[in-house]
Design a protein around this motif. Structure first.
Motif, short mmCIF file in Angstrom:
data_model
loop_
_atom_site.label_atom_id
_atom_site.label_comp_id
_atom_site.label_asym_id
_atom_site.label_seq_id
_atom_site.Cartn_x
_atom_site.Cartn_y
_atom_site.Cartn_z
N THR A 1 0.85 -1.44 -0.18
CA THR A 1 0.05 0.40 -0.03
C THR A 1 0.76 1.08 -0.26
N GLY A 2 1.32 1.49 1.26
CA GLY A 2 2.63 2.63 1.40
C GLY A 2 3.51 2.63 0.40
N VAL A 3 4.30 3.86 -0.13
CA VAL A 3 5.46 4.01 -0.51
C VAL A 3 5.89 4.79 -0.05
N ALA A 4 7.68 5.10 0.53
CA ALA A 4 8.55 6.40 1.30
C ALA A 4 9.33 6.59 -0.02
N VAL A 5 9.99 7.56 -0.46
CA VAL A 5 11.54 7.75 -1.05
C VAL A 5 12.06 8.99 -0.42
N THR A 6 13.02 8.64 0.05
CA THR A 6 13.74 9.46 0.47
C THR A 6 15.33 10.84 -0.27
N GLU A 7 15.05 11.86 0.47
CA GLU A 7 16.31 12.77 -0.14
C GLU A 7 17.78 11.51 -1.28
N GLY B 1 16.89 9.07 -2.69
CA GLY B 1 17.01 8.01 -3.49
C GLY B 1 16.34 6.55 -2.67
N ARG B 2 16.88 6.58 -1.43
CA ARG B 2 16.19 5.59 -1.03
C ARG B 2 14.32 5.14 -1.38
N ARG B 3 14.26 4.26 -1.47
CA ARG B 3 12.26 3.82 -1.96
C ARG B 3 12.44 2.66 -0.57
N PHE B 4 11.50 3.28 -0.18
CA PHE B 4 10.87 1.87 0.76
C PHE B 4 9.45 1.87 0.94
N VAL B 5 8.67 0.15 1.14
CA VAL B 5 7.19 0.43 1.00
C VAL B 5 6.88 -0.40 1.69
N ASN B 6 5.88 -1.15 2.20
CA ASN B 6 4.66 -1.59 3.19
C ASN B 6 3.92 -2.29 2.09
N PHE B 7 3.81 -3.51 3.58
CA PHE B 7 2.84 -4.32 3.23
C PHE B 7 1.91 -4.56 4.15
N GLY C 1 10.10 11.68 -5.07
CA GLY C 1 11.78 11.60 -5.07
C GLY C 1 12.47 13.03 -5.42
N ARG C 2 13.64 13.62 -4.83
CA ARG C 2 14.49 14.31 -4.83
C ARG C 2 14.21 15.34 -6.00
N ASP C 3 13.78 14.37 -7.17
CA ASP C 3 14.05 15.14 -8.26
C ASP C 3 12.95 15.65 -9.48
N GLY C 4 11.92 14.75 -8.41
CA GLY C 4 10.23 15.48 -8.78
C GLY C 4 9.55 14.01 -8.78
N THR C 5 10.13 13.13 -9.74
CA THR C 5 9.73 12.05 -10.14
C THR C 5 8.20 11.43 -9.17
N MET C 6 7.32 11.07 -9.65
CA MET C 6 6.04 11.27 -8.04
C MET C 6 5.89 9.43 -8.34
N ILE D 1 7.03 -10.09 5.34
CA ILE D 1 7.64 -8.47 5.54
C ILE D 1 6.45 -6.73 5.59
N SER D 2 6.92 -6.79 6.79
CA SER D 2 6.19 -5.18 6.45
C SER D 2 6.33 -3.94 6.13
N VAL D 3 7.89 -3.63 6.52
CA VAL D 3 8.40 -3.03 5.69
C VAL D 3 9.90 -2.86 4.82
N ALA D 4 9.65 -2.48 3.96
CA ALA D 4 11.31 -3.07 2.87
C ALA D 4 11.26 -2.14 2.34
N GLU D 5 12.92 -1.76 2.25
CA GLU D 5 13.43 -1.29 1.26
C GLU D 5 13.56 -1.74 -0.07
N VAL D 6 13.43 -1.22 -0.79
CA VAL D 6 13.28 -1.74 -2.31
C VAL D 6 14.41 -1.43 -2.76
N MET D 7 15.95 -2.55 -3.44
CA MET D 7 17.06 -2.43 -3.15
C MET D 7 17.06 -2.28 -5.08
N LYS D 8 18.48 -1.92 -5.07
CA LYS D 8 18.43 -1.36 -6.98
C LYS D 8 18.88 -3.00 -7.74
#
Length: 676
Positions: free
Chosen positions: A350-356, A358-364, A639-644, A373-380
């Motif tokens: 459901t949720g997504v978080a992008v940090t300054e 560029g790290r990306r996180f999602v939750n389940f 994202g930091r560059d404005g990407t949604m 997993i409830s909270v995860a970092e999406v690796m490269k």
């Protein structure tokens, strides 16, 4: 073209046709790119196929996700890339056509995944089943470039002049005048990929044992060498004027196929049939992919190849053709070129978080399955890392009586960075969106620098009432206050003092935070209801805050009105009557799940019922993009560059609304450029 994360790659992929069409994978060769199928793919899509045209590793805009990944190009590794792509698209069984490198990649797919590849067409390059003996001297002479690239000086020359090297093959491999320089120049830009030379050199060296195959693909290389025949329906297409693989190289192809098979010889055609005579190639592919394969028969095709226009005219014609095809295909399949798939998950996100940085996180959330997993970092590489650690993610429904709910993630609904170096996790503590487990509703602060939990704020029972569902959170610019929507049975806004941990309810039961009973949630013209007739019923859900922190925006999901309030009116010392008087109706909207105020001051809204992303322009709601892949666009981040970024949580596909659906469903994370 959209970019899709698949295996080692962020892969450029062209998509044609309706999403529920029979999947058909088209793989390009060397020295070429995905545009080789530009006049074939739309024609196949028009016949009802879902056509997928990837750009291979080392070509065009496709990039490796990790600097440490080997820049290999052996055909088995390319086949593994294709399987990763099919998995990312949620496709199990498919048909495939490949040219040159793509021909041997298709062969490796059929050898390694016979349960997934249904029919296959190979163009211009014969199979390698049973191993590759050293060719006769005459053929060795035609393949001089293989041996040239096996030397240090040859490799150096290829790196120094990749366009000159590839142009020579275009000239020598097909009849004179078959291409124009505008076309070649456009294709040659794909060879500017920084990994092109490494992938190319490895591909040719590995096939003759001058380099080892990628270790991860050794099993598949061995399987191709030990497999004597394949039984799937197969078409082999080649030109009788091919300057590198003439008709003599096809004489031993038929014995390698035990099932329905046909060899098509195209007269006057060189090494690039799909470019030289695309109409004929489409006709033959449809015989294999859409016809009765029992009727396959060897054929000599004497239809005339396309005549090439002068470079300027050809360029103009190509631009018009591609533009028209792209517009038509996008309309037909309900896809938007603006939307890029970033990742796919095996559980409901459901949720997504992008940090300054560029790290990306999602939750389940644990709605219909006991997500691992409830909270995860999406690796490269697209993999998931439990965040901040495995311990916080170790709670399970099955162990509900064993673990203290205040020290573990129970049912995480939202994750949001506060702009001050922290990621906040919002846990409503209500698995299945049902009963709250006492002591489970909480906010958890994670320091992004150290990846450690630094604070836990429990939301008490007189604030998180039974029936409450903590849905989403936004923060004041100073990071001291959090605003949470309660989308449960009695909607409200919950305000949390992030320093003291104290919280209170506001607009509790106010009309602006409640379900609008006049709203019927519909998808594709049909009401979205559970088997017992209940429709989605979510109160205050989407939430956004102005950049100065003075205005809070919110809306009930089962609603059609966007509201706002001065955040000063949400303080604990303000009466409910004063708060109610301060509520403003901003706009008439639609069923909306996620809201986001961008750095540029654009308020975005998801629109699940029409697969859309929208934005507020004054008091008017405008469509930003529509894409059928957005099956319940849920939550935004930026994202930091404005990407949604936006998740597709597939609520309509859960067993809540689709009886018989499995507990676990695949969901996706997408990105798109900010609205202008």
């Amino acid at each position: 073209m959209p970019m899709i994360t698949a295996g080692d790659l962020n892969m450029e992929v062209a998509l044609y046709g309706v999403e529920d069409g029979q999947p058909l994978l088209l793989i390009h060769g060397w020295p070429d790119d995905a545009s080789t199928w530009d006049q074939v793919a739309p024609a196949l899509a028009a016949e009802g196929f879902r056509v997928i045209v990837p750009t291979l590793r080392g070509f065009g805009a496709t990039r490796f996700l990790n600097d440490d990944v080997l820049r290999t190009g052996n055909s088995a590794m390319l086949a593994i890339d294709m399987i990763a792509l099919m998995d990312a698209l949620g496709i199990d069984r498919f048909m495939v056509a490949g040219h040159d490198w793509g021909s041997n990649t298709a062969e490796a797919l059929a050898a390694g995944w016979s349960d997934r590849v249904e029919r296959m067409a190979m163009l211009s390059t014969p199979p390698r089943l049973g191993g590759m003996p050293t060719p006769p001297f005459e053929q060795t002479q035609r393949q001089w470039y293989h041996w040239f690239m096996a030397t240090a000086r040859g490799a150096e020359a290829v790196r120094a002049d990749r366009r000159g090297f590839t142009h020579l093959h275009w000239v020598n491999w097909s009849p004179p005048g078959w291409f124009d320089e505008v076309t070649f120049d456009r294709v040659a830009r794909s060879f500017d990929n920084p990994d092109w030379a490494d992938v190319t050199l490895h591909s040719y060296r590995a096939r003759w044992g001058e380099a080892e195959p990628d270790p991860r693909s050794a099993w598949l290389e061995d399987k191709v060498k030990t497999t004597k025949t394949l039984s799937l329906p197969t078409l082999y297409i080649h030109g009788d004027a091919d300057g590198v693989n003439p008709s003599s190289t096809a004489k031993d192809v038929r014995p390698k196929f035990a099932g329905p098979f046909a060899r098509i010889t195209m007269t006057g055609v060189g090494h690039f049939p799909q470019r030289e005579n695309p109409q004929a190639v489409v006709r033959h592919l449809l015989t294999l992919f859409a016809g009765d394969f029992a009727a396959l028969t060897d054929t000599i095709d004497r239809s005339l190849p396309m005549k090439k226009a002068a470079p300027y005219a050809a360029g103009i014609a190509a631009i018009g053709l591609v533009a028209a095809a792209a517009a038509g295909v996008a309309h037909a399949q309900g896809r938007s070129a603006q939307l890029t798939q970033v990742a796919q998950f095996d559980h409901q996100a459901t949720g997504v978080a992008v940090t300054e940085d560029g790290r990306r996180f999602v939750n389940f959330p644990r709605w219909t399955d006991d997500a691992p997993i409830s909270v995860a970092e999406v690796m490269k590489d697209g993999s998931l890392r439990p965040y901040p650690d495995a311990k916080w993610n170790s709670w399970r429904n099955a162990r509900a009586n064993e673990l203290p709910v205040g020290d573990y993630f129970v049912c995480v609904q939202s994750i949001v960075p506060d702009g001050h170096g922290n990621l906040w996790v919002l846990d409503p503590g209500a698995p299945g969106n049902e009963k709250i487990l006492e002591g489970a509703p909480k906010l958890v602060r994670i320091d992004l620098a150290s990846n450690t939990v630094t604070k836990t704020i429990l939301v008490p029972g007189d604030v998180a009432l039974q029936g409450t569902y903590l849905n989403d959170i936004r923060f004041s610019p100073d990071g001291k206050t959090g605003y949470i929507t309660d989308s449960g049975t009695r909607g409200a806004i919950i305000i949390v003092d992030l320093e003291s941990g104290k919280s209170h309810r506001a607009l509790d039961g106010h009309a602006s935070t409640q379900i609008d009973k006049t709203v019927k949630v519909t998808l594709d013209g049909k009401p979205l209801v559970r088997p017992d007739g209940r429709q989605p019923a979510f109160a205050a859900d989407g939430i956004a805050i102005s950049k100065d922190g003075k205005t809070l925006y919110y809306q009930a999901l089962t609603g059609k009105t966007l509201y706002s309030i001065d955040t000063a009116k949400l303080r604990s010392d303000v009466s409910e009557a004063d708060r109610a008087a301060a509520v403003k109706m901003v706009a008439q909207t639609h069923v909306a799940d996620g809201l986001w105020m961008s750095k540029a001051g654009v308020l975005y809204l998801t629109s699940p019922t029409d697969y859309a992303i929208k934005r507020l322009n004054g008091a008017i709601v405008e469509t930003v993009l529509t894409d059928r892949r957005l099956r319940w666009p849920d939550t935004f981040s930026e994202g930091r560059d404005g990407t949604m970024y936006v998740t597709a949580s597939h609520i309509q596909d859960t067993n809540w609304f689709t009886p018989g659906a499995p507990p676990s469903i695949k969901t996706q994370l997408f990105s798109f450029a900010p609205a202008k």
